[in-house]
Design a protein around this motif. Sequence first.
Motif, PDB file in Angstrom:
ATOM      1  N   ALA A 167       0.859  -1.176   0.000  1.00  0.00           N
ATOM      2  CA  ALA A 167       0.000   0.000   0.000  1.00  0.00           C
ATOM      3  C   ALA A 167       0.899   1.232   0.000  1.00  0.00           C
ATOM      4  N   GLY A 170       1.099   5.523   0.658  1.00  0.00           N
ATOM      5  CA  GLY A 170       0.476   6.705   1.229  1.00  0.00           C
ATOM      6  C   GLY A 170       1.249   7.959   0.903  1.00  0.00           C
ATOM      7  N   ALA A 183      -4.009   7.663   1.020  1.00  0.00           N
ATOM      8  CA  ALA A 183      -3.385   6.357   0.870  1.00  0.00           C
ATOM      9  C   ALA A 183      -4.238   5.497  -0.056  1.00  0.00           C
ATOM     10  N   SER A 203      -4.670   1.261  -1.316  1.00  0.00           N
ATOM     11  CA  SER A 203      -4.282  -0.124  -1.112  1.00  0.00           C
ATOM     12  C   SER A 203      -3.601  -0.671  -2.353  1.00  0.00           C
ATOM     13  N   TYR A 205      -8.044   6.289   0.928  1.00  0.00           N
ATOM     14  CA  TYR A 205      -8.292   6.983   2.183  1.00  0.00           C
ATOM     15  C   TYR A 205      -7.772   8.409   2.048  1.00  0.00           C
ATOM     16  N   GLN A 231       4.033   0.493   2.569  1.00  0.00           N
ATOM     17  CA  GLN A 231       3.963  -0.481   3.640  1.00  0.00           C
ATOM     18  C   GLN A 231       3.373  -1.789   3.134  1.00  0.00           C
ATOM     19  N   ARG A 274      -1.748   0.059   9.355  1.00  0.00           N
ATOM     20  CA  ARG A 274      -2.788   1.071   9.304  1.00  0.00           C
ATOM     21  C   ARG A 274      -2.371   2.144   8.312  1.00  0.00           C
ATOM     22  N   LEU A 275      -3.180   2.361   7.309  1.00  0.00           N
ATOM     23  CA  LEU A 275      -2.758   3.222   6.212  1.00  0.00           C
ATOM     24  C   LEU A 275      -2.700   4.696   6.587  1.00  0.00           C
ATOM     25  N   ARG A 276      -3.357   5.086   7.662  1.00  0.00           N
ATOM     26  CA  ARG A 276      -3.314   6.482   8.088  1.00  0.00           C
ATOM     27  C   ARG A 276      -2.185   6.760   9.078  1.00  0.00           C
ATOM     28  N   TYR A 320       4.473   2.720   8.200  1.00  0.00           N
ATOM     29  CA  TYR A 320       5.080   2.673   6.876  1.00  0.00           C
ATOM     30  C   TYR A 320       6.543   2.248   6.966  1.00  0.00           C
TER      31      TYR A 320
END
Length: 123
Positions: A33, A35, A50, A52, A59, A99, A103-105, A110
């Motif tokens: 993913a 971001g 971000a 996926s 996101y 990453q 968690r993408l946020r 990362y």
Amino acid sequence: QVHLVESGGGLVQAGGSLRLSCATSGRTFSGYAVGWFRQAPGKEREFVAAISWSNIRTYYADFVKGRFTISRDNAKNTVYLQMNSLKPEDTAVYYCAAQARGRLRERSDYDYWGQGTQVTVSS
């Protein structure tokens, strides 16, 4: 190792647009993913957007919703951030990061980071 290189930053007037690119070399984005984060002088690095690996999920931070769009072209190993209706408060160094899972946020989740590209929005 995933080596990330951002490009596309520059100086633009308020209301203008820029498209940032994040490319990888040496290894593909396969399974990662990606971001975008930004850091203004004197401020912490903050989450912007971000996407996926599968392109299914995107996101956004609330302050860019409706103005920025994240996308990726896995065949080109490139992720884009289209930024429209730019505001002076968008001025910052923009970083892309990758990453494998997490968690993408969350900045701390990362694994790999680029060197950043400067975006300056004049009023």
